[in-house]
Design a protein around this motif. Sequence first.
Motif, PDB file in Angstrom:
ATOM      1  N   THR A   1       0.825  -1.202   0.000  1.00 12.66           N
ATOM      2  CA  THR A   1       0.000   0.000   0.000  1.00 12.66           C
ATOM      3  C   THR A   1       0.864   1.259   0.000  1.00 12.66           C
ATOM      4  OG1 THR A   1      -1.675  -1.204   1.223  1.00 12.66           O
ATOM      5  CG2 THR A   1      -1.895   1.168   1.195  1.00 12.66           C
TER       6      THR A   1
ATOM      7  N   LYS B   1       1.858   2.300  -3.406  1.00 10.58           N
ATOM      8  CA  LYS B   1       0.789   3.014  -4.121  1.00 10.58           C
ATOM      9  C   LYS B   1       0.741   4.467  -3.663  1.00 10.58           C
ATOM     10  CE  LYS B   1      -2.029  -1.163  -4.183  1.00 10.58           C
ATOM     11  NZ  LYS B   1      -3.191  -1.785  -3.510  1.00 10.58           N
ATOM     12  N   PHE B   2       0.846   4.666  -2.348  1.00 11.10           N
ATOM     13  CA  PHE B   2       0.819   6.032  -1.817  1.00 11.10           C
ATOM     14  C   PHE B   2       1.994   6.841  -2.361  1.00 11.10           C
ATOM     15  CE2 PHE B   2      -1.768   5.081   2.332  1.00 11.10           C
ATOM     16  CZ  PHE B   2      -2.901   4.939   1.557  1.00 11.10           C
TER      17      PHE B   2
ATOM     18  N   LEU C   1       1.289   7.962  -5.782  1.00 10.27           N
ATOM     19  CA  LEU C   1       0.350   9.077  -5.689  1.00 10.27           C
ATOM     20  C   LEU C   1       1.109  10.369  -5.364  1.00 10.27           C
ATOM     21  CD1 LEU C   1      -2.759   9.265  -5.851  1.00 10.27           C
ATOM     22  CD2 LEU C   1      -2.805   9.124  -3.366  1.00 10.27           C
TER      23      LEU C   1
ATOM     24  N   GLU D   1     -10.503  -1.794  -0.121  1.00  6.36           N
ATOM     25  CA  GLU D   1      -9.887  -1.183  -1.299  1.00  6.36           C
ATOM     26  C   GLU D   1     -10.306   0.270  -1.446  1.00  6.36           C
ATOM     27  OE1 GLU D   1     -11.245  -4.106  -1.121  1.00  6.36           O
ATOM     28  OE2 GLU D   1      -9.869  -5.568  -2.001  1.00  6.36           O
TER      29      GLU D   1
ATOM     30  N   GLU E   1      -8.804   2.590   1.148  1.00  7.55           N
ATOM     31  CA  GLU E   1      -7.401   2.904   0.863  1.00  7.55           C
ATOM     32  C   GLU E   1      -7.312   4.066  -0.130  1.00  7.55           C
ATOM     33  OE1 GLU E   1      -4.878  -0.673   0.410  1.00  7.55           O
ATOM     34  OE2 GLU E   1      -4.371   0.192  -1.521  1.00  7.55           O
ATOM     35  N   VAL E   2      -8.144   4.016  -1.163  1.00  3.87           N
ATOM     36  CA  VAL E   2      -8.178   5.092  -2.161  1.00  3.87           C
ATOM     37  C   VAL E   2      -8.613   6.406  -1.502  1.00  3.87           C
ATOM     38  CG1 VAL E   2      -9.337   5.921  -4.254  1.00  3.87           C
ATOM     39  CG2 VAL E   2      -8.658   3.506  -4.078  1.00  3.87           C
TER      40      VAL E   2
ATOM     41  N   GLY F   1      -5.934   7.804   0.871  1.00  5.97           N
ATOM     42  CA  GLY F   1      -4.809   8.335   0.106  1.00  5.97           C
ATOM     43  C   GLY F   1      -5.129   9.683  -0.512  1.00  5.97           C
TER      44      GLY F   1
ATOM     45  N   CYS G   1     -11.588  10.041  -7.169  1.00  8.72           N
ATOM     46  CA  CYS G   1     -11.696   8.580  -7.359  1.00  8.72           C
ATOM     47  C   CYS G   1     -12.516   8.250  -8.604  1.00  8.72           C
ATOM     48  CB  CYS G   1     -12.258   7.885  -6.124  1.00  8.72           C
ATOM     49  SG  CYS G   1     -14.052   7.918  -6.000  1.00  8.72           S
TER      50      CYS G   1
ATOM     51  N   PHE H   1      -3.748   2.631  -7.700  1.00 10.36           N
ATOM     52  CA  PHE H   1      -4.016   1.731  -6.582  1.00 10.36           C
ATOM     53  C   PHE H   1      -4.172   0.274  -7.038  1.00 10.36           C
ATOM     54  CE2 PHE H   1      -5.161   5.905  -5.089  1.00 10.36           C
ATOM     55  CZ  PHE H   1      -4.721   5.917  -3.785  1.00 10.36           C
TER      56      PHE H   1
END
Length: 495
Positions: free
Chosen positions: A136, A139-140, A143, A219, A222-223, A226, A295, A304
């Motif tokens: 994770t 992914k961050f 971003l 999921e 998390e999006v 973030g 999103c 993600f």
Amino acid sequence: MEAWNSRLFKAEENGKTVYTVRLGAVQDSKILEEEFEGVKIVVQAGDYSPLLANVNKELEKAVEFAANDNQKQMIQKYIEHFKSGSLDAHKDASRFWVKDCGPVVESYIGFIENYRDPAGTRAEFEGFVSCVNKETSKKFQTLVSRAEELLTRLPWGAEYEKDKFLKPDFTALEVIYYGGSMIPSGINIPNYDEIRQNEGFKNVSLGNMKQCFKKYFKESFEVQVGLHELLGHGSGKLFQQDGEKLNFDKTKVKNLITGEPVTWYDEGETWSSKFGQLGNAYEECRAEAVGYYLCCYPDILQIFGFEGQVADDVKYTNWLNEIRAGLVCLEFYQADAKKWGQAHSWARYVLLRVALAAGQGFVSIEECVDENGKPDLKFSLDRTKIDSVGKPAIGNFLKLLQVYKSTGDVAGGSKLFNEWGAVDSKAARWRETVISRRKPRRIFVQSNTVLTNDKVELKKYEATHAGVIQSFVERYQSVEEILNLWEKDAKIFGL
Ligand SMILES: [Zn+2]
């Protein structure tokens, strides 16, 4: 003396009142005994001694596994604190903790939070261990690295965006064990003001602490987290005067609502000095709205790891959960005082109202009854209208929030937010229903770690009551000690 690790007892001894301040410590030692205005004051270390001795036994072992010298010194200071009850030792430990940047294993222990003390001074004991979720975090980090480009999609121009985006460290942590009366999903510690102001603090975001009641909840959360933290709180510029200079071009920048030249923050004025009490909820609302809005972009969901139908499901789950939360959180509205006690709840309620007002059958709330005839609410969100109805509505509201914030227009911002955040008679009825259907507090089953042949293994338990009990039994091998201590306490309290 500060009260964090203390308990106060009052007793009568030979007709004299005795106040005993007991400090949590392994060592039983009298630190002070004095007469004061006709009463006796005693400061005595040694409260919870057997338990803290156990803590120190484990901390001694933890020293061997420390990743670096800083961590070693941090743990040694904890040990000193629990041994003697010295608060200065815990402050020193916290100083080492603040300096321990981005560790793979993150932990903190001691008498930390004072929420549950009616006087808000004595703290309860807590300790946690968590580790970085590398997947994770990656992914961050993506971003973070793409942030500048992604920010251009927000519904305001480059002039309303910061000149330079400061790229933060952004990691996700998984809790291995959290000992305390509650488990938060994020914390900002240490709580000692002199350390926070002069030496810093850390944000700890604990990813696995939210319930996964829907297939894509984890999921989508998390999006949302973030986007909320990085591009939400991290976005937008305040127009400010700095000495003789303005940090924007007065002749060029226009107010996106009125088309007039913009106003700005005078020297010495800040976001919180202007928006005050309203500031927290307003800013949470802005960050949350950025999450809903961004999103909707497939390439952002791709960061993600979500594509095609899954990406669409994650987007839908995010909107569904977040906007539904805006309804459920009415529980935290204080109807008598007519105010919101919790910034995040107020923020989400405002966005629910915006989504409802978008009309076109996008979101609806229907008052109904369940199979037992009890009042219930039916919440629905049409997933086919997220891009065409929901996103423009939230985007437009987001733009208003940003313009009032950037230009320091507290009158306009307060009016907007208070209007949308008002709880009318209909919402008050929804609130009654929400409260009448409130679920009991959740309990968590937590894992243990076991050391076998120099290898640490994570032992997990079933998510049942039996699993919770089993994990406790295996964690506290000597239950007798705890019982003895409890009986001793009960005697003191005369139970
Ligand atoms: Zn936030």
